[in-house]
Design a protein around this motif. Sequence first.
Motif, PDB file in Angstrom:
ATOM      1  N   ASN A  71       0.903  -1.135  -0.026  1.00 16.80           N
ATOM      2  CA  ASN A  71       0.173   0.065   0.094  1.00 16.80           C
ATOM      3  C   ASN A  71       0.889   1.259  -0.062  1.00 16.80           C
ATOM      4  O   ASN A  71       0.098   2.318   0.065  1.00 16.80           O
ATOM      5  N   GLY A  72       2.071   0.882  -0.010  1.00 12.10           N
ATOM      6  CA  GLY A  72       3.108   2.283  -0.400  1.00 12.10           C
ATOM      7  C   GLY A  72       3.765   2.766   1.098  1.00 12.10           C
ATOM      8  O   GLY A  72       4.767   3.472   0.951  1.00 12.10           O
ATOM      9  N   SER A  73       3.305   2.059   2.189  1.00 19.79           N
ATOM     10  CA  SER A  73       3.955   2.787   3.458  1.00 19.79           C
ATOM     11  C   SER A  73       5.329   2.049   3.731  1.00 19.79           C
ATOM     12  O   SER A  73       5.306   0.843   3.178  1.00 19.79           O
ATOM     13  N   VAL A  74       6.153   2.730   4.230  1.00 20.76           N
ATOM     14  CA  VAL A  74       7.603   2.159   4.478  1.00 20.76           C
ATOM     15  C   VAL A  74       7.799   2.124   5.780  1.00 20.76           C
ATOM     16  O   VAL A  74       7.776   3.281   6.628  1.00 20.76           O
ATOM     17  N   LEU A  85       7.672   8.001   5.270  1.00 20.51           N
ATOM     18  CA  LEU A  85       7.237   7.589   3.837  1.00 20.51           C
ATOM     19  C   LEU A  85       6.034   6.847   3.587  1.00 20.51           C
ATOM     20  O   LEU A  85       5.730   5.921   4.418  1.00 20.51           O
ATOM     21  N   GLY A  86       5.223   7.238   2.648  1.00 19.33           N
ATOM     22  CA  GLY A  86       4.179   6.342   2.098  1.00 19.33           C
ATOM     23  C   GLY A  86       2.592   6.358   2.634  1.00 19.33           C
ATOM     24  O   GLY A  86       1.995   5.750   2.729  1.00 19.33           O
ATOM     25  N   GLY A  87       2.694   7.695   3.117  1.00 20.07           N
ATOM     26  CA  GLY A  87       1.219   8.124   3.627  1.00 20.07           C
ATOM     27  C   GLY A  87       0.532   9.175   2.732  1.00 20.07           C
ATOM     28  O   GLY A  87       0.818   9.323   1.660  1.00 20.07           O
ATOM     29  N   VAL A  88      -0.565   9.666   3.358  1.00 23.32           N
ATOM     30  CA  VAL A  88      -1.432  10.725   2.663  1.00 23.32           C
ATOM     31  C   VAL A  88      -1.422  12.143   3.188  1.00 23.32           C
ATOM     32  O   VAL A  88      -2.108  12.760   2.537  1.00 23.32           O
ATOM     33  N   SER A  89      -0.632  12.303   4.032  1.00 24.81           N
ATOM     34  CA  SER A  89      -0.795  13.749   4.743  1.00 24.81           C
ATOM     35  C   SER A  89       0.067  14.688   3.805  1.00 24.81           C
ATOM     36  O   SER A  89       1.147  14.180   3.267  1.00 24.81           O
ATOM     37  N   ALA A  90      -0.394  15.903   4.076  1.00 22.11           N
ATOM     38  CA  ALA A  90       0.242  17.001   3.035  1.00 22.11           C
ATOM     39  C   ALA A  90       1.340  17.582   3.923  1.00 22.11           C
ATOM     40  O   ALA A  90       1.298  17.466   5.206  1.00 22.11           O
ATOM     41  N   GLU A  91       2.198  18.356   3.083  1.00 21.37           N
ATOM     42  CA  GLU A  91       3.361  18.937   3.982  1.00 21.37           C
ATOM     43  C   GLU A  91       2.723  19.969   5.167  1.00 21.37           C
ATOM     44  O   GLU A  91       1.731  20.686   4.730  1.00 21.37           O
ATOM     45  N   ASN A 116       2.127  10.651   8.350  1.00 25.73           N
ATOM     46  CA  ASN A 116       2.033  11.115   9.768  1.00 25.73           C
ATOM     47  C   ASN A 116       1.182  10.459  10.818  1.00 25.73           C
ATOM     48  O   ASN A 116       0.127  10.250  10.044  1.00 25.73           O
ATOM     49  N   CYS A 117       1.616  10.016  11.877  1.00 25.05           N
ATOM     50  CA  CYS A 117       0.600   8.926  12.418  1.00 25.05           C
ATOM     51  C   CYS A 117       0.210   9.865  13.791  1.00 25.05           C
ATOM     52  O   CYS A 117      -0.475   9.262  14.827  1.00 25.05           O
ATOM     53  N   GLY A 118       0.403  11.118  13.809  1.00 30.31           N
ATOM     54  CA  GLY A 118       0.137  11.870  15.110  1.00 30.31           C
ATOM     55  C   GLY A 118      -1.201  12.810  14.957  1.00 30.31           C
ATOM     56  O   GLY A 118      -1.159  13.712  13.943  1.00 30.31           O
ATOM     57  N   LEU A 119      -2.240  12.315  15.895  1.00 26.11           N
ATOM     58  CA  LEU A 119      -3.298  13.401  15.826  1.00 26.11           C
ATOM     59  C   LEU A 119      -3.128  14.702  16.347  1.00 26.11           C
ATOM     60  O   LEU A 119      -4.177  15.555  16.159  1.00 26.11           O
ATOM     61  N   HIS A 120      -2.104  14.907  17.016  1.00 31.58           N
ATOM     62  CA  HIS A 120      -1.945  16.254  17.959  1.00 31.58           C
ATOM     63  C   HIS A 120      -1.047  17.195  17.282  1.00 31.58           C
ATOM     64  O   HIS A 120      -0.631  18.212  18.053  1.00 31.58           O
ATOM     65  N   VAL A 121      -0.611  17.135  16.410  1.00 27.98           N
ATOM     66  CA  VAL A 121       0.115  17.842  15.590  1.00 27.98           C
ATOM     67  C   VAL A 121      -0.177  19.013  14.735  1.00 27.98           C
ATOM     68  O   VAL A 121       0.627  19.922  14.120  1.00 27.98           O
ATOM     69  N   GLU A 130      -8.775  13.395   9.189  1.00 29.27           N
ATOM     70  CA  GLU A 130      -8.948  12.148   8.402  1.00 29.27           C
ATOM     71  C   GLU A 130      -7.690  11.672   7.746  1.00 29.27           C
ATOM     72  O   GLU A 130      -7.392  10.461   7.423  1.00 29.27           O
ATOM     73  N   ALA A 131      -6.703  12.300   7.341  1.00 29.62           N
ATOM     74  CA  ALA A 131      -5.412  12.148   6.710  1.00 29.62           C
ATOM     75  C   ALA A 131      -4.625  11.208   7.859  1.00 29.62           C
ATOM     76  O   ALA A 131      -4.193  10.193   7.350  1.00 29.62           O
ATOM     77  N   VAL A 132      -4.698  11.567   9.166  1.00 29.69           N
ATOM     78  CA  VAL A 132      -3.871  10.882  10.137  1.00 29.69           C
ATOM     79  C   VAL A 132      -4.589   9.504  10.234  1.00 29.69           C
ATOM     80  O   VAL A 132      -4.070   8.328  10.344  1.00 29.69           O
ATOM     81  N   VAL A 133      -5.793   9.377  10.446  1.00 32.57           N
ATOM     82  CA  VAL A 133      -6.415   8.031  10.523  1.00 32.57           C
ATOM     83  C   VAL A 133      -6.226   7.257   9.445  1.00 32.57           C
ATOM     84  O   VAL A 133      -6.040   5.810   9.373  1.00 32.57           O
ATOM     85  N   ALA A 134      -6.295   8.039   8.153  1.00 30.74           N
ATOM     86  CA  ALA A 134      -6.105   6.984   6.956  1.00 30.74           C
ATOM     87  C   ALA A 134      -4.551   6.606   7.026  1.00 30.74           C
ATOM     88  O   ALA A 134      -4.443   5.375   6.671  1.00 30.74           O
ATOM     89  N   ASN A 135      -3.512   7.363   7.374  1.00 23.93           N
ATOM     90  CA  ASN A 135      -2.208   6.862   7.785  1.00 23.93           C
ATOM     91  C   ASN A 135      -2.290   5.582   8.581  1.00 23.93           C
ATOM     92  O   ASN A 135      -1.433   4.567   8.520  1.00 23.93           O
ATOM     93  N   ARG A 136      -3.032   5.808   9.729  1.00 20.54           N
ATOM     94  CA  ARG A 136      -2.842   4.701  10.636  1.00 20.54           C
ATOM     95  C   ARG A 136      -3.694   3.450  10.078  1.00 20.54           C
ATOM     96  O   ARG A 136      -3.189   2.231  10.475  1.00 20.54           O
TER      97      ARG A 136
END
Length: 286
Positions: free
Chosen positions: A11-14, A36-42, A48-53, A58-64
């Motif tokens: 699925n692209g995640s490293v 590397l390999g997620g959907v979050s924007a710069e 990115n796996c952090g919900l607090h930053v 929705e991007a973070v939950v998709a990454n998780r």
Amino acid sequence: MEPFAKQSAGNGSVTLTLSSWTERYPQLSAGFTTRLGGVSAEPFGSLNCGLHVGDDREAVVANRRRLAGALHIPFEAATYAEQVHGKEIQVVSRALRGAGNDSREKALQAKDGFVTSEPGVFLFALFADCVPLFFYDPIRRAVGLAHAGWKGTVLQIAKATLETMSAAFGTKPRDVIAAVGPSIGACCYEVDDAVISRVDKLLPELPGSGNGTEGSSAVYERKTDGKYNLNLQQLNRQIMIKAGILPAHIEITGLCTSCRTDLFFSHRKENGKTGRMAAWIGLKEQ
């Protein structure tokens, strides 16, 4: 030899698998994510796996979810906490499985260490320079994971994790294998007198830590400008040894999150505006 091996999922995640463990213990899953390999924007690009930053939730939950898929575990098995740079340890029962996987409010609150002996419960902690500490007791099949910044380190969260495993599962430190994961290295971690004064109070208790003059055993080095380069990885190793883990049972990565912002998020290198990696550990269900 580097204990963490790079792997790319379909699925692209490293991720970095703690392959020196998982090859010996196929029932175990443990490792550390990259950026590397997620959907979050710069500036949170991209796994990115952090919900607090400040990233899009929705991007973070998709990454998780993407991470859980890469690890071949159910998303509902991934268990997260709100970390506070303390030393409180949570015993994670099956009833707590999945806490915080899609919400900070549902996460385990004010915990920086987690232990479990339940197959199918996977522990996750978040990092962007702090030190991930991994523990596995192959005799009692119990796992632990701790988040150690400088505060958690001087509070000896590694020792607290072992003590909790001993109380909850009967773990004996001499049976435990441990690993120190990717984090900011002594090459990049500059601190001041306020931090070193806390370290100095701890050093007399530890085996062979030194005060910056004992070669490879040293945990910090004084610089010409009065600041210090602190080796949190080595300091945590010494705390583990003091707690009873055999030196030969401890592995340390050679990867520095600040040096390798191509691979990792670094809170210090990126001036606080960045994402978070996740460390994970758990026992697969049969």
